[in-house]
Design a protein around this motif. Structure first.
Motif, PDB file in Angstrom:
ATOM      1  N   VAL A 177      -4.998  17.054   7.350  1.00 22.44           N
ATOM      2  CA  VAL A 177      -3.849  17.959   7.404  1.00 22.44           C
ATOM      3  C   VAL A 177      -4.170  19.186   8.251  1.00 22.44           C
ATOM      4  N   ASP A 178      -5.379  19.739   8.091  1.00 26.26           N
ATOM      5  CA  ASP A 178      -5.756  20.916   8.884  1.00 26.26           C
ATOM      6  C   ASP A 178      -5.715  20.622  10.378  1.00 26.26           C
ATOM      7  N   LYS A 179      -6.186  19.454  10.763  1.00 24.54           N
ATOM      8  CA  LYS A 179      -6.208  19.105  12.180  1.00 24.54           C
ATOM      9  C   LYS A 179      -4.800  18.865  12.720  1.00 24.54           C
ATOM     10  N   ILE A 180      -3.951  18.302  11.888  1.00 25.59           N
ATOM     11  CA  ILE A 180      -2.566  18.092  12.316  1.00 25.59           C
ATOM     12  C   ILE A 180      -1.879  19.435  12.565  1.00 25.59           C
ATOM     13  N   TRP A 181      -2.088  20.394  11.638  1.00 27.45           N
ATOM     14  CA  TRP A 181      -1.507  21.728  11.837  1.00 27.45           C
ATOM     15  C   TRP A 181      -2.062  22.376  13.104  1.00 27.45           C
ATOM     16  N   ALA A 182      -3.369  22.208  13.350  1.00 23.06           N
ATOM     17  CA  ALA A 182      -3.964  22.799  14.556  1.00 23.06           C
ATOM     18  C   ALA A 182      -3.320  22.234  15.811  1.00 23.06           C
ATOM     19  N   LEU A 183      -3.077  20.913  15.826  1.00 28.58           N
ATOM     20  CA  LEU A 183      -2.447  20.312  16.986  1.00 28.58           C
ATOM     21  C   LEU A 183      -1.017  20.814  17.162  1.00 28.58           C
ATOM     22  N   MET A 184      -0.282  20.956  16.072  1.00 31.67           N
ATOM     23  CA  MET A 184       1.101  21.421  16.182  1.00 31.67           C
ATOM     24  C   MET A 184       1.158  22.845  16.734  1.00 31.67           C
ATOM     25  N   TYR A 185       0.239  23.698  16.293  1.00 31.77           N
ATOM     26  CA  TYR A 185       0.200  25.056  16.832  1.00 31.77           C
ATOM     27  C   TYR A 185      -0.149  25.031  18.327  1.00 31.77           C
ATOM     28  N   MET A 186      -1.046  24.110  18.720  1.00 26.07           N
ATOM     29  CA  MET A 186      -1.403  24.011  20.128  1.00 26.07           C
ATOM     30  C   MET A 186      -0.194  23.580  20.960  1.00 26.07           C
ATOM     31  N   VAL A 187       0.538  22.589  20.487  1.00 27.21           N
ATOM     32  CA  VAL A 187       1.719  22.114  21.208  1.00 27.21           C
ATOM     33  C   VAL A 187       2.720  23.249  21.389  1.00 27.21           C
ATOM     34  N   ARG A 188       2.968  23.974  20.315  1.00 25.87           N
ATOM     35  CA  ARG A 188       3.924  25.078  20.407  1.00 25.87           C
ATOM     36  C   ARG A 188       3.445  26.163  21.369  1.00 25.87           C
ATOM     37  N   SER A 189       2.171  26.492  21.279  1.00 26.37           N
ATOM     38  CA  SER A 189       1.641  27.560  22.123  1.00 26.37           C
ATOM     39  C   SER A 189       1.711  27.190  23.597  1.00 26.37           C
ATOM     40  N   ILE A 190       1.254  26.013  23.956  1.00 23.89           N
ATOM     41  CA  ILE A 190       1.165  25.623  25.359  1.00 23.89           C
ATOM     42  C   ILE A 190       2.545  25.354  25.950  1.00 23.89           C
ATOM     43  N   LEU A 191       3.465  24.851  25.142  1.00 25.92           N
ATOM     44  CA  LEU A 191       4.820  24.586  25.638  1.00 25.92           C
ATOM     45  C   LEU A 191       5.763  25.771  25.418  1.00 25.92           C
ATOM     46  N   ASN A 192       5.199  26.878  24.919  1.00 21.85           N
ATOM     47  CA  ASN A 192       5.985  28.095  24.702  1.00 21.85           C
ATOM     48  C   ASN A 192       7.183  27.830  23.786  1.00 21.85           C
ATOM     49  N   LEU A 193       6.922  27.147  22.679  1.00 20.29           N
ATOM     50  CA  LEU A 193       7.952  26.842  21.682  1.00 20.29           C
ATOM     51  C   LEU A 193       7.747  27.648  20.407  1.00 20.29           C
ATOM     52  N   ASN A 194       7.028  28.736  20.480  1.00 21.67           N
ATOM     53  CA  ASN A 194       6.776  29.567  19.304  1.00 21.67           C
ATOM     54  C   ASN A 194       8.070  30.191  18.788  1.00 21.67           C
ATOM     55  N   ASN A 195       8.145  30.355  17.471  1.00 21.77           N
ATOM     56  CA  ASN A 195       9.271  31.019  16.795  1.00 21.77           C
ATOM     57  C   ASN A 195      10.600  30.293  17.001  1.00 21.77           C
ATOM     58  N   ILE A 196      10.527  28.994  17.304  1.00 20.95           N
ATOM     59  CA  ILE A 196      11.743  28.196  17.460  1.00 20.95           C
ATOM     60  C   ILE A 196      11.658  27.002  16.519  1.00 20.95           C
ATOM     61  N   GLY A 197      12.587  26.886  15.583  1.00 17.50           N
ATOM     62  CA  GLY A 197      12.624  25.739  14.697  1.00 17.50           C
ATOM     63  C   GLY A 197      11.529  25.762  13.654  1.00 17.50           C
ATOM     64  N   GLY A 198      11.174  24.573  13.163  1.00 12.90           N
ATOM     65  CA  GLY A 198      10.173  24.478  12.102  1.00 12.90           C
ATOM     66  C   GLY A 198       9.243  23.305  12.328  1.00 12.90           C
ATOM     67  N   GLN A 199       8.263  23.161  11.433  1.00 14.07           N
ATOM     68  CA  GLN A 199       7.298  22.077  11.526  1.00 14.07           C
ATOM     69  C   GLN A 199       6.716  21.801  10.156  1.00 14.07           C
ATOM     70  N   GLY A 200       6.070  20.682  10.034  1.00 18.09           N
ATOM     71  CA  GLY A 200       5.483  20.325   8.754  1.00 18.09           C
ATOM     72  C   GLY A 200       4.667  19.062   8.866  1.00 18.09           C
ATOM     73  N   VAL A 201       4.069  18.682   7.742  1.00 21.45           N
ATOM     74  CA  VAL A 201       3.258  17.471   7.659  1.00 21.45           C
ATOM     75  C   VAL A 201       3.879  16.569   6.599  1.00 21.45           C
ATOM     76  N   TYR A 202       3.965  15.291   6.892  1.00 25.61           N
ATOM     77  CA  TYR A 202       4.591  14.360   5.962  1.00 25.61           C
ATOM     78  C   TYR A 202       3.886  13.009   6.036  1.00 25.61           C
ATOM     79  N   CYS A 203       4.181  12.139   5.080  1.00 27.44           N
ATOM     80  CA  CYS A 203       3.693  10.766   5.077  1.00 27.44           C
ATOM     81  C   CYS A 203       4.900   9.837   5.033  1.00 27.44           C
ATOM     82  N   SER A 204       4.877   8.796   5.841  1.00 27.92           N
ATOM     83  CA  SER A 204       5.989   7.852   5.837  1.00 27.92           C
ATOM     84  C   SER A 204       5.883   6.940   4.626  1.00 27.92           C
TER      85      SER A 204
END
Length: 588
Positions: free
Chosen positions: A429-456
């Motif tokens: 879970v920690d690594k998934i959150w780290a990747l999501m923050y990286m995606v937002r930071s590099i694509l300049n998507l900060n402070n837009i929408g939401g995110q989370g971790v789930y299991c199918s």
């Protein structure tokens, strides 16, 4: 018009000399038939010398063709053999003194080479040895553009050893020496590699050079501290080599299947850390040939060594010099002959009689790279996704499905926008959150929408990331941010939401090339593109690899990149300069 241009380009290609102006940065820059041409011409040269034949058919005789030897590390055999090979051709020879040059004033090698290219009327050929890896590959590209602009003949760059990477001209002379020993039989080779296989760039070049033979058996003889890097061993196995490993010569000669060709390398103490140096006595004993081993060798065995030997602690003791095992003296002389041929080829004197196989282009081009170059030049369509087929796959499905994923992570479903889901499936879970923050930071998507971790529901034990970005028009994105997203999150799914429904769904795959992004870097500190080398003109550039270390095809949704210059392997997340990823050992 396009057809006519293509035919015209093909006609130019057919008239192009097969070798003049080319670069030899790695062994693979010459395909196997081209390597064979080097060996055959070298054989002809040696026979002409032996019989007193005409040497002028090998000789360029052009004093306006300049050879610069630029050695930023010490050398005797490579430097002197190239100098004498250039003089054989009556070329203008320049022994470039790096210690008194503007390198000491922090001038980049690119600026230096640009200046030197203008000091000859004819072609310039640069023989370069450096601790910096990938220098010749970078210069091949940069100076070609510069020469075209200035109207200079295309320069050639010859890698005379770059750090721990490769030494392709040593491999050419080694394989020629092996062929002489084997009386030109290429059906099979059984070779023992002994010594410092970790730092030995001559050994690393053999991974590709040995592909000349139909069947290859390689015995790796080195203690764990000096073992061949896994990347090279895995590539050997991927090529179908039969590989065995032994910790010492003593262990090796205690078994029955012993090679007749032994290739020694010295212990490169100057590249070793303190922990290894503490064990140097034991390491030397493991890879030094002893008298008591001689009776265990098969008849006809030959020893080879790129030299120099350590006079105080030689892997090949001096009592061996006068024995039939000595193959290294002739091997060393072969460096002169093979380099005469190489300079003759790259200067255009030799090669008119070379006929490539029908499926061999004059300049090797990866199909993946070619496809992406075509995609880069395509005229934008209504949807950019149409032009991204090299790393985005549209999924067939029910486009009337509602956005239910947002509820799964406790978010309000979005009406319009995009959803990126299945990020880093199966990671912590920690690594998934780290990747999501990286995606937002590099694509300049900060402070837009939401995110989370789930299991199918069908994979309850595999968490995955989810990012929702409302009111994001994916059709306004160009190729660059989509390539970034695919490179960071291959295997993820991209949903396009309109009126609360999933109208389109895409699977992200590893792009064939990643470059021109400010957020990437090669993590090999010895690479010419690494910031510590101060070669500011060199941009990071990564290529997707199509096979895994074991040789199995990689699924395009996962995989890795290799640096274009130093060929250092990176997992897809490691190319990004993002603190939370690179400093928290994410995805280890």
């Amino acid at each position: 018009g396009l057809a006519a241009n293509a035919i015209g380009s093909l006609a130019v290609m057919k008239q192009q000399h097969p070798f003049k102006g080319r670069t030899l940065a790695t062994v693979n820059d010459f395909r196997i038939p081209e390597q064979w041409y080097v060996y055959q011409k070298t054989r002809e040269l040696k026979e002409a010398i032996r019989t007193g034949g005409d040497l002028n058919k090998f000789r360029l005789m052009n004093q306006e063709c300049a050879v610069y030897t630029i050695f930023m590390e010490n050398s005797t055999r490579t430097k002197e053999s190239f100098r004498n090979a250039a003089e054989f051709h009556c070329m203008k020879v320049n022994m470039f003194d790096t210690m008194t040059s503007s390198f000491t004033k922090n001038e980049t090698i690119t600026d230096t080479i640009k200046m030197l290219c203008g000091y000859s009327i004819g072609q310039s050929l640069f023989v370069i040895r450096s601790k910096v890896e990938g220098v010749c590959r970078w210069l091949e590209e940069a100076i070609a553009d510069y020469s075209n602009t200035c109207g200079f003949p295309r320069a050639s760059f010859i890698n005379a050893g770059d750090g721990r990477h490769e030494h392709p001209t040593q491999e050419l002379l080694d394989e020629f020496s092996f062929l002489e020993q084997k009386k030109w039989d290429t059906d099979e080779i059984h070779l023992a590699l002994i010594g410092d296989l970790f730092h030995g760039r001559t050994v690393h070049s053999k991974v590709d050079g040995l592909r000349l033979y139909g069947r290859v058996h390689v015995d790796l003889i080195a203690p764990t501290e000096l073992a061949l890097p896994k990347m090279y061993e895995d590539r050997m196995r991927a090529f179908g080599f039969h590989v065995r490993k032994f910790a010492s010569i003593e262990e090796y000669v205690s078994q029955e299947k012993i090679a007749k060709i032994w290739y020694f390398t010295r212990l490169q103490l100057e590249r070793m850390g303190e922990k290894v140096l503490d064990k140097v006595g034991d390491l030397r004993r493991a890879v030094t040939f002893q008298r008591e081993f001689q009776d265990r060798l098969p008849q006809g065995t030959k020893f080879f060594h790129p030299l120099p030997r350590d006079s105080m602690h030689p892997e090949l003791p001096f009592w061996l010099d006068q024995t039939e095992l000595n193959g290294w003296d002739q091997q060393s002389q072969n460096g002169y002959f093979t380099r005469i041929i190489l300079l003759g080829m790259l200067s255009g004197k030799l090669g008119d009689d070379f006929t490539p196989a029908p499926d061999i282009a004059l300049t090797p081009i990866s199909p993946q790279i070619m496809a992406s170059q075509v995609a880069d030049m395509m005229i934008p369509s209504i949807s950019p996704m149409i032009d991204m087929v090299d790393f985005i796959e549209e999924l067939a499905g029910n486009t009337e499905m509602n956005d239910s994923s947002s509820r799964d992570v406790g978010l309000v479903p979005i009406k319009t926008g995009i959803i990126i889901k299945d990020l880093a499936t199966g990671q912590s879970v920690d690594k998934i959150w780290a990747l999501m923050y990286m995606v937002r930071s590099i694509l300049n998507l900060n402070n837009i929408g939401g995110q989370g971790v789930y299991c199918s529901s069908d994979q309850p034990n595999e968490p995955r990331g989810f990012i929702a970005v409302p009111d994001c028009d994916i059709d306004s994105w160009d190729r660059q941010p989509l390539k970034k997203l695919a490179a960071m999150a291959p295997g993820s799914t991209l949903d396009v939401i309109e009126d609360g429904h999933i109208c389109r769904e895409y699977r992200l795959q590893v792009p064939p090339r990643i470059y021109n992004f400010p957020d990437i870097s090669c993590k090999n500190k010895a690479c010419v593109s690494h910031k510590s080398q101060l070669q500011h003109e060199v941009p990071p550039y990564f290529l997707r690899i199509s096979t895994s270390a074991s040789g199995k095809p990689l699924h395009s949704e996962t995989g890795a990149f290799t640096c274009k210059y130093c060929e250092h392997l990176h997992d897809f997340w490691n190319i990004w300069d993002y603190k939370d990823i690179t400093e928290t050992d994410a995805f280890a």
